[in-house]
Design a protein around this motif. Structure first.
Motif, PDB file in Angstrom:
ATOM      1  N   ASN A   7      12.524  -9.328  10.481  1.00  8.66           N
ATOM      2  CA  ASN A   7      11.030  -9.267  11.188  1.00  8.66           C
ATOM      3  C   ASN A   7      10.355  -7.468  10.725  1.00  8.66           C
ATOM      4  O   ASN A   7       9.648  -7.568  10.644  1.00  8.66           O
ATOM      5  CB  ASN A   7      10.701 -10.023  12.557  1.00  8.66           C
ATOM      6  N   LEU A   8      11.054  -6.910  11.706  1.00  5.05           N
ATOM      7  CA  LEU A   8      11.248  -5.850  11.398  1.00  5.05           C
ATOM      8  C   LEU A   8      10.828  -5.361  10.292  1.00  5.05           C
ATOM      9  O   LEU A   8       9.640  -3.998  10.247  1.00  5.05           O
ATOM     10  CB  LEU A   8      11.902  -4.237  12.420  1.00  5.05           C
ATOM     11  N   GLU A   9      11.842  -5.503   8.887  1.00  7.97           N
ATOM     12  CA  GLU A   9      11.865  -4.727   7.681  1.00  7.97           C
ATOM     13  C   GLU A   9      10.007  -5.690   6.939  1.00  7.97           C
ATOM     14  O   GLU A   9       9.833  -5.317   6.378  1.00  7.97           O
ATOM     15  CB  GLU A   9      12.248  -5.262   7.160  1.00  7.97           C
ATOM     16  N   HIS A  10       9.732  -6.215   7.551  1.00  6.67           N
ATOM     17  CA  HIS A  10       8.054  -7.327   6.881  1.00  6.67           C
ATOM     18  C   HIS A  10       7.586  -6.917   7.516  1.00  6.67           C
ATOM     19  O   HIS A  10       6.174  -6.668   7.023  1.00  6.67           O
ATOM     20  CB  HIS A  10       8.860  -8.890   7.608  1.00  6.67           C
ATOM     21  N   PHE A  11       6.931  -6.146   8.675  1.00  9.57           N
ATOM     22  CA  PHE A  11       6.631  -5.649   9.558  1.00  9.57           C
ATOM     23  C   PHE A  11       6.244  -4.228   8.877  1.00  9.57           C
ATOM     24  O   PHE A  11       5.157  -4.015   8.426  1.00  9.57           O
ATOM     25  CB  PHE A  11       6.826  -5.153  10.911  1.00  9.57           C
ATOM     26  N   HIS A  12       6.944  -3.308   8.531  1.00  8.68           N
ATOM     27  CA  HIS A  12       6.853  -1.872   7.892  1.00  8.68           C
ATOM     28  C   HIS A  12       6.785  -2.277   6.401  1.00  8.68           C
ATOM     29  O   HIS A  12       5.783  -1.961   6.258  1.00  8.68           O
ATOM     30  CB  HIS A  12       8.580  -1.257   7.832  1.00  8.68           C
ATOM     31  N   ALA A  13       6.904  -3.512   5.942  1.00 10.57           N
ATOM     32  CA  ALA A  13       6.256  -3.481   4.314  1.00 10.57           C
ATOM     33  C   ALA A  13       4.698  -4.081   4.236  1.00 10.57           C
ATOM     34  O   ALA A  13       4.163  -3.914   3.819  1.00 10.57           O
ATOM     35  CB  ALA A  13       6.740  -4.973   4.028  1.00 10.57           C
ATOM     36  N   LEU A  14       4.357  -4.632   5.672  1.00 12.28           N
ATOM     37  CA  LEU A  14       2.978  -5.499   6.404  1.00 12.28           C
ATOM     38  C   LEU A  14       2.168  -4.065   6.312  1.00 12.28           C
ATOM     39  O   LEU A  14       1.071  -3.459   5.728  1.00 12.28           O
ATOM     40  CB  LEU A  14       2.237  -5.701   7.131  1.00 12.28           C
ATOM     41  N   VAL A  15       2.939  -2.162   6.856  1.00  9.97           N
ATOM     42  CA  VAL A  15       1.799  -1.319   7.093  1.00  9.97           C
ATOM     43  C   VAL A  15       1.927  -0.625   5.805  1.00  9.97           C
ATOM     44  O   VAL A  15       0.891  -0.272   6.009  1.00  9.97           O
ATOM     45  CB  VAL A  15       2.837  -0.806   8.686  1.00  9.97           C
ATOM     46  N   VAL A  16       3.048  -1.043   5.720  1.00 11.86           N
ATOM     47  CA  VAL A  16       2.689   0.327   4.449  1.00 11.86           C
ATOM     48  C   VAL A  16       1.777  -0.323   3.005  1.00 11.86           C
ATOM     49  O   VAL A  16       0.988   0.750   2.908  1.00 11.86           O
ATOM     50  CB  VAL A  16       4.218  -0.504   3.607  1.00 11.86           C
ATOM     51  N   ARG A  17       2.177  -1.650   2.982  1.00 18.07           N
ATOM     52  CA  ARG A  17       0.565  -2.367   2.436  1.00 18.07           C
ATOM     53  C   ARG A  17      -0.989  -2.192   2.771  1.00 18.07           C
ATOM     54  O   ARG A  17      -1.953  -1.642   2.470  1.00 18.07           O
ATOM     55  CB  ARG A  17       0.411  -3.665   1.868  1.00 18.07           C
ATOM     56  N   ASP A  18      -0.751  -1.635   4.837  1.00 13.37           N
ATOM     57  CA  ASP A  18      -2.522  -1.873   5.340  1.00 13.37           C
ATOM     58  C   ASP A  18      -2.694   0.049   4.696  1.00 13.37           C
ATOM     59  O   ASP A  18      -4.078   0.548   4.096  1.00 13.37           O
ATOM     60  CB  ASP A  18      -1.733  -1.717   6.532  1.00 13.37           C
ATOM     61  N   ILE A  19      -1.638   1.043   4.888  1.00 14.11           N
ATOM     62  CA  ILE A  19      -2.456   2.105   4.757  1.00 14.11           C
ATOM     63  C   ILE A  19      -2.153   2.492   3.010  1.00 14.11           C
ATOM     64  O   ILE A  19      -3.332   3.390   2.658  1.00 14.11           O
ATOM     65  CB  ILE A  19      -0.429   2.985   5.006  1.00 14.11           C
ATOM     66  N   ALA A  20      -1.489   1.970   1.879  1.00  9.74           N
ATOM     67  CA  ALA A  20      -2.052   1.699   0.724  1.00  9.74           C
ATOM     68  C   ALA A  20      -3.702   1.489   1.043  1.00  9.74           C
ATOM     69  O   ALA A  20      -4.006   1.929  -0.296  1.00  9.74           O
ATOM     70  CB  ALA A  20      -1.587   1.501   0.092  1.00  9.74           C
ATOM     71  N   ALA A  21      -3.919   0.363   1.364  1.00  9.20           N
ATOM     72  CA  ALA A  21      -5.101  -0.076   1.078  1.00  9.20           C
ATOM     73  C   ALA A  21      -6.220   0.637   1.601  1.00  9.20           C
ATOM     74  O   ALA A  21      -7.397   0.515   1.312  1.00  9.20           O
ATOM     75  CB  ALA A  21      -5.424  -1.705   1.642  1.00  9.20           C
ATOM     76  N   LEU A  22      -6.442   0.964   2.739  1.00  5.15           N
ATOM     77  CA  LEU A  22      -7.177   2.250   3.516  1.00  5.15           C
ATOM     78  C   LEU A  22      -7.184   3.402   2.654  1.00  5.15           C
ATOM     79  O   LEU A  22      -8.118   3.930   2.398  1.00  5.15           O
ATOM     80  CB  LEU A  22      -6.466   2.908   4.820  1.00  5.15           C
ATOM     81  N   GLN A  23      -5.850   4.133   2.015  1.00  2.14           N
ATOM     82  CA  GLN A  23      -6.588   5.161   1.180  1.00  2.14           C
ATOM     83  C   GLN A  23      -6.792   4.662  -0.484  1.00  2.14           C
ATOM     84  O   GLN A  23      -8.014   6.028  -0.556  1.00  2.14           O
ATOM     85  CB  GLN A  23      -4.746   5.359   0.919  1.00  2.14           C
ATOM     86  N   ASP A  24      -6.543   3.483  -0.756  1.00  2.00           N
ATOM     87  CA  ASP A  24      -7.902   2.972  -1.794  1.00  2.00           C
ATOM     88  C   ASP A  24      -9.204   2.502  -1.608  1.00  2.00           C
ATOM     89  O   ASP A  24     -10.370   3.225  -2.515  1.00  2.00           O
ATOM     90  CB  ASP A  24      -7.092   2.205  -2.402  1.00  2.00           C
TER      91      ASP A  24
END
Length: 303
Positions: free
Chosen positions: A116-133
């Motif tokens: 679960n923690l790995e999946h959580f990290h992946a979601l956070v990565v995508r959120d940060i990228a989406a906000l930067q975009d």
């Protein structure tokens, strides 16, 4: 069809914005297969620039030859020619969505673990990228125009269903705290379209929908446009059914369609629109304009 292709060929654009505008202009006249390709290309520009035609065709649910024919329909010599326009966009702009994801994944990889923690990290990565975009795609002009409509309307109507419902609810809350008259076109009770029929040209509709677009929201937006009700649209691309009638259009590209699609970017955008509206409503504020909360109101009453 050959004559039409020839006419299109005479206006082959050399930049990404021109390609999107041309596709948008011709979209209604395209076949269902070409419309599917058009949606994918405009919603995933970074993937188009970086990935092979076979990979793109698989993601798009079509055959590579269809991508070639699509490019030729718009006057390009082939798909490589069309892809080069997307690659130029990558080369001349700040790092795109996919590049940010890769960089962030690399940076956070040392913290990841199985489960679960790995999946959580992946979601956070995508959120940060989406906000930067989001920083690159939202213009100050659009924020100002949306704020002008929301601040000046008699009533703000908001339509957002399915995964867009929490976005609509947040906007309703923020605008209510700014003492705007707000009507949330809630689907419960089956009266959303009837409530929308009360809109006038002195009001404004905020419509929020991402693929797959809620049919009732699309219907309400089309009805508003037919009666010249100003429309602010939050959606995923210029080819969205909300885009064609929008007075102010905000597009938030979604990298992929999965169960775990994030609301981080649209929620951030909604708060930005509300803040821009607050600034317009509080032009003489001594400090930075702000949006009060229900809790603050309760605490003031207790004093």
């Amino acid at each position: 069809m050959a004559r039409k292709d020839k006419n299109i060929a005479n206006q082959v654009p050399g930049n990404y914005e021109g390609v999107v505008n041309l596709i948008t202009q011709e979209y209604a006249n395209l076949s269902a297969g070409f419309q599917q390709i058009a949606r994918f290309l405009t919603q995933n520009p970074n993937s188009v620039a970086l990935e092979s035609i076979n990979t793109l065709a698989a993601k798009c649910g079509t055959h590579p030859s269809s991508l070639v024919r699509f490019a030729q329909h718009f006057g390009f010599s082939g798909f490589k020619h069309l892809q080069s326009v997307f690659q130029t966009r990558i080369a001349t702009a700040a790092p795109g969505f996919q590049e940010r994801i890769r960089a962030l994944e690399s940076e956070l990889s040392r913290y990841s673990s199985a489960g679960n923690l790995e999946h959580f990290h992946a979601l956070v990565v995508r959120d940060i990228a989406a906000l930067q975009d989001l920083l690159e795609t939202v213009s100050g002009e659009n924020l100002e125009q949306a704020a002008k409509l929301l601040a000046g309307a008699d009533t703000v109507y908001i339509a957002g269903q399915l995964r867009s419902e929490p976005i609509a609810s947040l906007l309703r809350y923020l605008l209510t705290m700014l003492h705007r008259r707000v009507v949330l076109l809630d689907p419960s009770g089956g009266l959303a379209t009837e409530m929308a029929a009360t809109m006038t040209q002195r009001d404004v509709l905020v419509a929020i929908a991402f693929r797959h677009y809620a049919k009732e929201v699309v219907t309400i937006a089309e009805s508003a446009a037919a009666r010249a009700v100003p429309l602010v649209a939050l959606t995923d691309s210029q080819l969205s059914p909300l885009a064609k009638d929008a007075d102010v259009l905000f597009t938030i590209a979604e990298d992929e369609y999965t169960f775990s699609r994030s609301l981080a970017a649209p929620m951030c955008l909604i708060q930005s629109i509300a803040t821009a509206t607050a600034i317009r409503l509080q032009p003489n504020a001594a400090q930075t304009p702000r949006i009060p909360t229900v809790t603050e109101g309760i605490m003031r009453k207790k004093r």
